[in-house]
Design an enzyme around this catalytic site. Structure first.
Site, PDB file in Angstrom:
ATOM      1  N   CYS A   2      45.128  52.001  26.319  1.00 17.81           N
ATOM      2  CA  CYS A   2      45.886  53.251  26.322  1.00 17.81           C
ATOM      3  C   CYS A   2      47.250  53.054  26.984  1.00 17.81           C
ATOM      4  O   CYS A   2      47.406  52.215  27.865  1.00 17.81           O
ATOM      5  CB  CYS A   2      45.126  54.327  27.075  1.00 17.81           C
ATOM      6  SG  CYS A   2      43.474  54.651  26.447  1.00 17.81           S
ATOM      7  N   ARG A  27      49.739  47.386  22.976  1.00 25.25           N
ATOM      8  CA  ARG A  27      48.500  47.508  23.738  1.00 25.25           C
ATOM      9  C   ARG A  27      47.319  47.905  22.852  1.00 25.25           C
ATOM     10  O   ARG A  27      46.169  47.731  23.247  1.00 25.25           O
ATOM     11  CB  ARG A  27      48.681  48.556  24.844  1.00 25.25           C
ATOM     12  CG  ARG A  27      49.776  48.208  25.826  1.00 25.25           C
ATOM     13  CD  ARG A  27      50.162  49.402  26.673  1.00 25.25           C
ATOM     14  NE  ARG A  27      49.146  49.775  27.626  1.00 25.25           N
ATOM     15  CZ  ARG A  27      49.051  49.292  28.854  1.00 25.25           C
ATOM     16  NH1 ARG A  27      49.930  48.395  29.267  1.00 25.25           N
ATOM     17  NH2 ARG A  27      48.119  49.699  29.671  1.00 25.25           N
ATOM     18  N   TRP A  74      43.261  54.525  23.179  1.00 25.09           N
ATOM     19  CA  TRP A  74      42.240  53.625  22.643  1.00 25.09           C
ATOM     20  C   TRP A  74      40.899  54.269  22.967  1.00 25.09           C
ATOM     21  O   TRP A  74      40.537  54.422  24.118  1.00 25.09           O
ATOM     22  CB  TRP A  74      42.346  52.235  23.259  1.00 25.09           C
ATOM     23  CG  TRP A  74      41.443  51.264  22.580  1.00 25.09           C
ATOM     24  CD1 TRP A  74      40.166  50.953  22.912  1.00 25.09           C
ATOM     25  CD2 TRP A  74      41.737  50.501  21.421  1.00 25.09           C
ATOM     26  NE1 TRP A  74      39.646  50.035  22.038  1.00 25.09           N
ATOM     27  CE2 TRP A  74      40.588  49.744  21.111  1.00 25.09           C
ATOM     28  CE3 TRP A  74      42.862  50.382  20.607  1.00 25.09           C
ATOM     29  CZ2 TRP A  74      40.537  48.880  20.024  1.00 25.09           C
ATOM     30  CZ3 TRP A  74      42.813  49.521  19.533  1.00 25.09           C
ATOM     31  CH2 TRP A  74      41.669  48.786  19.251  1.00 25.09           C
ATOM     32  N   ASN A  98      44.366  56.709  31.300  1.00 29.54           N
ATOM     33  CA  ASN A  98      44.048  55.352  30.848  1.00 29.54           C
ATOM     34  C   ASN A  98      42.902  54.849  31.713  1.00 29.54           C
ATOM     35  O   ASN A  98      43.051  54.757  32.934  1.00 29.54           O
ATOM     36  CB  ASN A  98      45.270  54.447  30.993  1.00 29.54           C
ATOM     37  CG  ASN A  98      44.977  53.018  30.576  1.00 29.54           C
ATOM     38  OD1 ASN A  98      43.981  52.752  29.909  1.00 29.54           O
ATOM     39  ND2 ASN A  98      45.840  52.100  30.971  1.00 29.54           N
ATOM     40  N   GLY A  99      41.757  54.522  31.111  1.00 25.22           N
ATOM     41  CA  GLY A  99      40.618  54.043  31.877  1.00 25.22           C
ATOM     42  C   GLY A  99      39.342  54.772  31.519  1.00 25.22           C
ATOM     43  O   GLY A  99      39.230  55.371  30.447  1.00 25.22           O
ATOM     44  N   GLU A 480      33.142  27.038  35.137  1.00 23.32           N
ATOM     45  CA  GLU A 480      34.440  27.703  35.010  1.00 23.32           C
ATOM     46  C   GLU A 480      35.210  27.663  36.325  1.00 23.32           C
ATOM     47  O   GLU A 480      36.427  27.451  36.341  1.00 23.32           O
ATOM     48  CB  GLU A 480      34.235  29.144  34.544  1.00 23.32           C
ATOM     49  CG  GLU A 480      35.453  30.061  34.631  1.00 23.32           C
ATOM     50  CD  GLU A 480      36.603  29.657  33.739  1.00 23.32           C
ATOM     51  OE1 GLU A 480      37.666  30.302  33.828  1.00 23.32           O
ATOM     52  OE2 GLU A 480      36.468  28.696  32.949  1.00 23.32           O
ATOM     53  N   LYS A 484      38.876  25.986  36.812  1.00 28.01           N
ATOM     54  CA  LYS A 484      40.023  26.738  37.315  1.00 28.01           C
ATOM     55  C   LYS A 484      40.675  26.017  38.498  1.00 28.01           C
ATOM     56  O   LYS A 484      41.892  25.942  38.611  1.00 28.01           O
ATOM     57  CB  LYS A 484      39.604  28.138  37.733  1.00 28.01           C
ATOM     58  CG  LYS A 484      39.453  29.119  36.602  1.00 28.01           C
ATOM     59  CD  LYS A 484      40.803  29.490  36.008  1.00 28.01           C
ATOM     60  CE  LYS A 484      40.619  30.286  34.730  1.00 28.01           C
ATOM     61  NZ  LYS A 484      40.160  29.439  33.617  1.00 28.01           N
ATOM     62  N   GLU A 487      42.551  23.019  37.140  1.00 24.40           N
ATOM     63  CA  GLU A 487      43.733  23.414  36.376  1.00 24.40           C
ATOM     64  C   GLU A 487      44.889  23.821  37.281  1.00 24.40           C
ATOM     65  O   GLU A 487      46.041  23.463  37.039  1.00 24.40           O
ATOM     66  CB  GLU A 487      43.397  24.613  35.468  1.00 24.40           C
ATOM     67  CG  GLU A 487      42.580  24.290  34.241  1.00 24.40           C
ATOM     68  CD  GLU A 487      42.330  25.535  33.410  1.00 24.40           C
ATOM     69  OE1 GLU A 487      42.480  25.469  32.188  1.00 24.40           O
ATOM     70  OE2 GLU A 487      41.978  26.586  33.992  1.00 24.40           O
ATOM     71  N   HIS A 503      19.861  15.242  41.648  1.00 24.87           N
ATOM     72  CA  HIS A 503      19.910  14.223  40.607  1.00 24.87           C
ATOM     73  C   HIS A 503      21.286  13.559  40.529  1.00 24.87           C
ATOM     74  O   HIS A 503      21.738  13.207  39.436  1.00 24.87           O
ATOM     75  CB  HIS A 503      19.514  14.830  39.258  1.00 24.87           C
ATOM     76  CG  HIS A 503      18.117  15.355  39.233  1.00 24.87           C
ATOM     77  ND1 HIS A 503      17.027  14.574  38.942  1.00 24.87           N
ATOM     78  CD2 HIS A 503      17.638  16.584  39.516  1.00 24.87           C
ATOM     79  CE1 HIS A 503      15.922  15.301  39.011  1.00 24.87           C
ATOM     80  NE2 HIS A 503      16.278  16.541  39.359  1.00 24.87           N
ATOM     81  N   LYS A 603      49.047  27.114  26.706  1.00 29.46           N
ATOM     82  CA  LYS A 603      48.237  28.320  26.556  1.00 29.46           C
ATOM     83  C   LYS A 603      47.309  28.222  25.359  1.00 29.46           C
ATOM     84  O   LYS A 603      46.152  28.616  25.418  1.00 29.46           O
ATOM     85  CB  LYS A 603      49.151  29.544  26.415  1.00 29.46           C
ATOM     86  CG  LYS A 603      48.387  30.862  26.377  1.00 29.46           C
ATOM     87  CD  LYS A 603      47.678  31.111  27.684  1.00 29.46           C
ATOM     88  CE  LYS A 603      46.847  32.379  27.651  1.00 29.46           C
ATOM     89  NZ  LYS A 603      45.936  32.472  28.803  1.00 29.46           N
TER      90      LYS A 603
END
Length: 608
Positions: A2, A27, A74, A98-99, A480, A484, A487, A503, A603
């Protein structure tokens, strides 16, 4: 997502509102509307579909006034329609939002108990009625909003306009962005700087929990405790407004903090917040009632999202899942048949290895699905069904909000697959969808741990290596987290299933090795604590991410504990992704690396 615009202007605002809303079209939205004060009376125009429909409506029935609010919606609560389009009005109040208001059912029952008649299916209308009731009880607009905001649970940005009050507009934010624009004898609200760029380059970004009272010549900002606060003003470049960092130091920081909003918007496409049912568009194409197996392929962070989905599909839908990184899958000539569903995950929708894997499966007759953030991408175009994430533009190379939005889509998909296959009852579906609906609020709570995570990261930035451990869906999250950290900070890090510690990886443990343990309290928590004790016995420094009960049950094994909100099991991987991201971000900041553009990374990987 939104979009919100508000103008206290010196000239007619309706055309200016539409112009600003056009800058928020990126958006995503399905309806639009404006409300304008005309001789002290609130009048509005709303239309389903694109802004050209609203523009045409205003051409036929103009609104002459210098104060107004506008919105691109939205759909979350209630489908796309004119009656559900914003602004919503009740008595002397118009509001855009919005939300998601998570406790709207409770508020709706209260409002209907007053005898009020509701005109829409939205959660937003409740806000208008609550504020109007405060006005009817004698409150000023400022006091009315101050009284209602603490009653709203969830993530939101709001802008209010009041009948008979031509020189006041009030806005508030909690989990969703909202900015103030400063003009000459004019003031503005906007979801971001690009919406305000036709009017001003002087921007104040409201911080979490802030709310503000505008007149044409003044701004008052209050924090969540209603204490007056000062927020700085910054210059925004019109040409770079689309990728403005706002008041954040890096794009990555901004995108981490956008997650309560974008997760909510993504979920709104795939679950019904009112009925507590999964409602995935195009799910029939997947044929979950007939297929024998799901094949998932992706690269990098998207692959880890797929690993989490493997647990979900197998648990909630009893569907076997084959998953592999796309660069391996495309070459190993795995058997694929027509009774299988192949799902490909890519933020950009252009990842070369993932696209090649998709084409291999398509040639072998499998149904093809894609989880992408770019609906017009190549992977989307070549798929039979597209499950789009609503993450918005992600500028930081290290994926943050794209990852959690991918998880949001995959969770909804797994739940509806379970319902279709008869694995989940209606009651179980309702419970799981209810848990997903609460994730934006949990994400807001998780972000409140940032100060302690920043403090923790300063000492961690001196470590040469790190280890991440987790079980179940927390194992992919450990992978992940390690990715991160590598990266962003260039610190060597590895992620392991906690049960694999003995192990091999246990040989690395010493006093210089920080070990991050991702362990919300669940059915296998005690197993993870045993692994943590093994690390403690060898002098490793333990950083435990858990909830209050997990912290209480951990004894004194952990050196540092980040206490997270108590979340349902299906929500945990999404919510716990936020502190994992913050650890990597703040460690990298202390290391002095290029957070938004780490060395050697791009990206979107569009070549092999």
């Amino acid at each position: 997502m939104c979009g919100i615009v508000g103008i206290l202007g010196a000239s007619e605002v309706a055309p200016r509102l539409v112009d600003a809303l056009k800058r928020l079209e990126y958006r995503g939205y399905d309806s639009a509307g404006v409300a304008v004060l005309v001789d002290g009376t609130l009048e509005r125009r709303r239309e389903e579909g694109k802004l050209r429909n609203l523009d045409a409506a205003l051409g036929k029935n103009p609104l002459a006034g210098t104060s107004g609010i506008g919105h691109t919606r939205w759909a979350t609560h209630g489908g796309p329609s004119t009656r559900n389009a914003h602004p919503h009005m009740a008595g002397r109040v118009a509001v855009v939002h919005n939300g998601i208001i998570e406790n709207y059912l409770e508020l709706r029952a209260e409002i209907e108990g007053f005898g009020s008649v509701l005109e829409s299916d939205t959660d937003t209308e409740m806000v208008a009625h609550l504020v109007n009731r405060e006005l009817d009880n004698g409150s000023t607009p400022k006091d009315a909003v101050a009284a209602v905001l603490p009653r709203l649970h969830g993530a939101f940005a709001l802008a209010f306009l009041f009948a008979g009050e031509d020189n006041i507009m009030i806005g508030a934010r909690k989990g969703s962005p909202l900015a103030i624009g400063h003009g000459e004898g004019e003031m503005f609200f906007g979801s971001d700087a690009i919406a305000l760029s036709p009017f001003t380059d002087r921007i104040t970004y409201l911080e979490e929990g802030d709310w503000a009272v505008l007149t044409r010549t003044s701004v008052e900002v209050f924090d969540a405790q209603n204490a007056p606060v000062s927020r700085g003003e910054s210059k925004s470049s019109v040409t770079s407004a689309l990728i403005d960092k706002g008041n954040f130091r890096h794009f990555m920081a901004k995108e981490i903090h956008e997650q309560p909003e974008v997760i909510g918007h993504t979920l709104s496409r795939y679950i019904d917040f009112g009925t507590r049912k999964a409602s995935v568009p195009g799910i029939e194409t997947a044929g979950f009632d007939k297929i024998s197996r799901v094949i998932i392929s992706a690269c990098g962070t998207a692959y880890y999202a797929g690993l989490v989905a493997k647990y979900w599909f197998e648990k909630y839908a009893r569907l076997p899942v084959e998953i592999d990184v796309a660069s391996e899958f495309r070459y190993r000539e795995t058997p694929v048949s027509e009774d299988e569903f192949a799902l490909f995950i890519s933020q950009s929708g252009e990842t070369a290895d993932t696209l090649a894997s998709l084409r291999y499966c398509k040639q072998n007759g499998a149904r093809i699905g894609a989880v992408v953030n770019v609906a017009e991408s190549t992977i989307a175009r070549e798929s039979d069904v597209v499950f789009q994430t609503i993450a918005g533009p992600e500028i930081g190379v290290a994926s943050t909000k794209a990852f959690t939005c991918q998880l949001a889509v995959l969770a909804a998909l797994a739940v509806q697959a379970g319902r279709i296959r008869g694995v989940l009852s209606e009651e179980q579906e309702s419970e799981l969808v209810g848990a997903l609906a609460e994730i934006p609020g949990y994400a807001v709570q998780a972000l409140k741990r940032e100060v302690e995570i920043e403090r923790l990261s300063q000492s961690l930035s001196k470590a040469p290596n790190a280890l991440y451990l987790g079980r179940g869906t927390n194992f992919p999250l450990a992978l992940e987290g390690a990715l991160k950290l590598k990266e962003l900070s260039y610190i060597h890090a590895e992620g392991y299933a906690a049960g694999e510690l003995k192990h091999g990886p246990i040989a690395l443990i010493d006093e210089n090795m920080p070990v991050f343990v991702i362990a919300p309290y669940d059915g296998i928590y005690s197993k993870t604590v045993s692994n943590m004790q093994e690390v403690a016995a060898r002098g490793g420094r333990i950083v435990l991410l858990t909830d209050a009960r997990g912290a209480a049950e951990s004894g004194n094994a952990a050196d540092d504990v980040v206490i997270m909100p108590d979340v349902p099991e299906i929500a945990a991987p999404i919510v716990y992704a936020l502190p994992v991201q913050l650890i990597s971000y703040h460690t990298a900041v202390f290391m002095g690396t290029d957070v938004d553009q780490p060395r050697n990374l791009a990206k979107s990987v569009t070549v092999e």
